[in-house]
Design a protein around this motif. Sequence first.
Motif, PDB file in Angstrom:
ATOM      1  N   GLU A  92     -23.295 -75.071   2.108  1.00  0.00           N
ATOM      2  CA  GLU A  92     -22.513 -73.837   2.164  1.00  0.00           C
ATOM      3  C   GLU A  92     -23.210 -72.840   3.063  1.00  0.00           C
ATOM      4  O   GLU A  92     -24.305 -72.361   2.768  1.00  0.00           O
ATOM      5  N   ARG A  93     -22.571 -72.539   4.175  1.00  0.00           N
ATOM      6  CA  ARG A  93     -23.137 -71.652   5.184  1.00  0.00           C
ATOM      7  C   ARG A  93     -22.107 -70.595   5.564  1.00  0.00           C
ATOM      8  O   ARG A  93     -20.920 -70.902   5.667  1.00  0.00           O
ATOM      9  N   MET A  94     -22.582 -69.379   5.781  1.00  0.00           N
ATOM     10  CA  MET A  94     -21.682 -68.304   6.215  1.00  0.00           C
ATOM     11  C   MET A  94     -22.413 -67.415   7.210  1.00  0.00           C
ATOM     12  O   MET A  94     -23.631 -67.277   7.159  1.00  0.00           O
ATOM     13  N   SER A  95     -21.642 -66.826   8.097  1.00  0.00           N
ATOM     14  CA  SER A  95     -22.184 -65.828   9.010  1.00  0.00           C
ATOM     15  C   SER A  95     -21.256 -64.626   8.988  1.00  0.00           C
ATOM     16  O   SER A  95     -20.161 -64.679   8.416  1.00  0.00           O
ATOM     17  N   GLY A  96     -21.705 -63.557   9.585  1.00  0.00           N
ATOM     18  CA  GLY A  96     -20.910 -62.336   9.580  1.00  0.00           C
ATOM     19  C   GLY A  96     -20.828 -61.722  10.956  1.00  0.00           C
ATOM     20  O   GLY A  96     -21.623 -62.020  11.845  1.00  0.00           O
ATOM     21  N   ASP A  97     -19.864 -60.854  11.108  1.00  0.00           N
ATOM     22  CA  ASP A  97     -19.668 -60.120  12.354  1.00  0.00           C
ATOM     23  C   ASP A  97     -19.343 -58.679  11.981  1.00  0.00           C
ATOM     24  O   ASP A  97     -18.410 -58.431  11.211  1.00  0.00           O
ATOM     25  N   VAL A  98     -20.117 -57.741  12.502  1.00  0.00           N
ATOM     26  CA  VAL A  98     -19.835 -56.327  12.279  1.00  0.00           C
ATOM     27  C   VAL A  98     -18.678 -55.948  13.191  1.00  0.00           C
ATOM     28  O   VAL A  98     -18.694 -56.233  14.386  1.00  0.00           O
ATOM     29  N   GLN A  99     -17.679 -55.310  12.602  1.00  0.00           N
ATOM     30  CA  GLN A  99     -16.496 -54.918  13.369  1.00  0.00           C
ATOM     31  C   GLN A  99     -16.094 -53.491  13.011  1.00  0.00           C
ATOM     32  O   GLN A  99     -16.327 -53.028  11.896  1.00  0.00           O
ATOM     33  N   CYS A 100     -15.503 -52.826  13.960  1.00  0.00           N
ATOM     34  CA  CYS A 100     -14.858 -51.526  13.731  1.00  0.00           C
ATOM     35  C   CYS A 100     -15.779 -50.486  13.103  1.00  0.00           C
ATOM     36  O   CYS A 100     -15.400 -49.809  12.148  1.00  0.00           O
ATOM     37  N   HIS A 135     -20.079 -57.124  18.507  1.00  0.00           N
ATOM     38  CA  HIS A 135     -19.613 -56.888  19.870  1.00  0.00           C
ATOM     39  C   HIS A 135     -19.596 -55.375  20.013  1.00  0.00           C
ATOM     40  O   HIS A 135     -18.693 -54.706  19.529  1.00  0.00           O
ATOM     41  N   SER A 136     -20.606 -54.833  20.644  1.00  0.00           N
ATOM     42  CA  SER A 136     -20.851 -53.399  20.652  1.00  0.00           C
ATOM     43  C   SER A 136     -20.246 -52.688  21.858  1.00  0.00           C
ATOM     44  O   SER A 136     -20.120 -53.268  22.931  1.00  0.00           O
ATOM     45  N   SER A 137     -19.940 -51.429  21.669  1.00  0.00           N
ATOM     46  CA  SER A 137     -19.617 -50.572  22.811  1.00  0.00           C
ATOM     47  C   SER A 137     -20.927 -50.272  23.539  1.00  0.00           C
ATOM     48  O   SER A 137     -22.024 -50.391  22.960  1.00  0.00           O
ATOM     49  N   ASP A 138     -20.839 -49.880  24.798  1.00  0.00           N
ATOM     50  CA  ASP A 138     -22.047 -49.538  25.555  1.00  0.00           C
ATOM     51  C   ASP A 138     -22.829 -48.428  24.851  1.00  0.00           C
ATOM     52  O   ASP A 138     -24.051 -48.462  24.784  1.00  0.00           O
ATOM     53  N   TYR A 144     -27.700 -50.443  17.668  1.00  0.00           N
ATOM     54  CA  TYR A 144     -27.776 -51.789  17.090  1.00  0.00           C
ATOM     55  C   TYR A 144     -29.147 -52.415  17.355  1.00  0.00           C
ATOM     56  O   TYR A 144     -29.709 -53.076  16.488  1.00  0.00           O
ATOM     57  N   SER A 145     -29.683 -52.197  18.536  1.00  0.00           N
ATOM     58  CA  SER A 145     -31.011 -52.733  18.860  1.00  0.00           C
ATOM     59  C   SER A 145     -32.079 -52.165  17.934  1.00  0.00           C
ATOM     60  O   SER A 145     -32.959 -52.895  17.478  1.00  0.00           O
ATOM     61  N   ARG A 146     -32.012 -50.869  17.643  1.00  0.00           N
ATOM     62  CA  ARG A 146     -32.975 -50.252  16.726  1.00  0.00           C
ATOM     63  C   ARG A 146     -32.908 -50.873  15.334  1.00  0.00           C
ATOM     64  O   ARG A 146     -33.883 -50.849  14.593  1.00  0.00           O
ATOM     65  N   LEU A 147     -31.759 -51.422  14.983  1.00  0.00           N
ATOM     66  CA  LEU A 147     -31.575 -52.017  13.662  1.00  0.00           C
ATOM     67  C   LEU A 147     -31.853 -53.521  13.635  1.00  0.00           C
ATOM     68  O   LEU A 147     -31.591 -54.187  12.638  1.00  0.00           O
ATOM     69  N   PRO A 153     -29.421 -65.547  24.453  1.00  0.00           N
ATOM     70  CA  PRO A 153     -28.907 -66.343  25.568  1.00  0.00           C
ATOM     71  C   PRO A 153     -28.022 -67.502  25.102  1.00  0.00           C
ATOM     72  O   PRO A 153     -27.325 -68.105  25.898  1.00  0.00           O
ATOM     73  N   ARG A 154     -28.008 -67.773  23.782  1.00  0.00           N
ATOM     74  CA  ARG A 154     -27.196 -68.871  23.266  1.00  0.00           C
ATOM     75  C   ARG A 154     -25.867 -68.409  22.703  1.00  0.00           C
ATOM     76  O   ARG A 154     -25.008 -69.229  22.387  1.00  0.00           O
ATOM     77  N   LEU A 155     -25.683 -67.128  22.537  1.00  0.00           N
ATOM     78  CA  LEU A 155     -24.433 -66.610  22.005  1.00  0.00           C
ATOM     79  C   LEU A 155     -23.562 -66.187  23.190  1.00  0.00           C
ATOM     80  O   LEU A 155     -23.833 -65.203  23.862  1.00  0.00           O
TER      81      LEU A 155
END
Length: 166
Positions: A92-100, A135-138, A144-147, A153-155
């Motif tokens: 059982e594996r899951m991943s997440g994506d931060v959105q909005c 998928h970040s805005s500029d 996001y980097s600070r966090l 390179p693989r994504l």
Amino acid sequence: MILRQDEVVDDIVCRPAQPHELAAVAELRWQWVQELYGTPDTMLDGFVPRFVAWAQEAESSHRCMVAVRDEVVIGMAWLAITQRVPHPRTFERMSGDVQCTYVVPEERDRGLGGELIETVLAWARDLGLERVTVHSSDRAVSAYSRLGFEASPRLLQVEVGQGRAG
């Protein structure tokens, strides 16, 4: 100032959205699109009930964290959860994506977006997710980097849709 779920600092709390707050979350989403692209084709009074219905139906895969001050929703961040293909060592594996991730303009540049993301990441850890992407805005890349988010390179990604809705 890092907020944890249901912790109050400077009268703002970051916590999972409650069902009665979904209309306010829908309004934030509409406001965000209006801010970036101009008035949407769908009017607010038509968008809100459709969004609320979607959020209720997608509750198992999309979870919303809100920032609230005095019972007013002033920010949001969504965690989209995806089951991954089983692995012989971890079935059982899951991943997440931060959105909005969005904070109303008058509350920006105070670290509230970072607090929302930190709370979402704590949520992801509690759920046992393997990784979380965004998928970040500029404008938000440095936050996001600070966090702890890093470019990989693989994504890779490819745009397959015909239009961009934001």
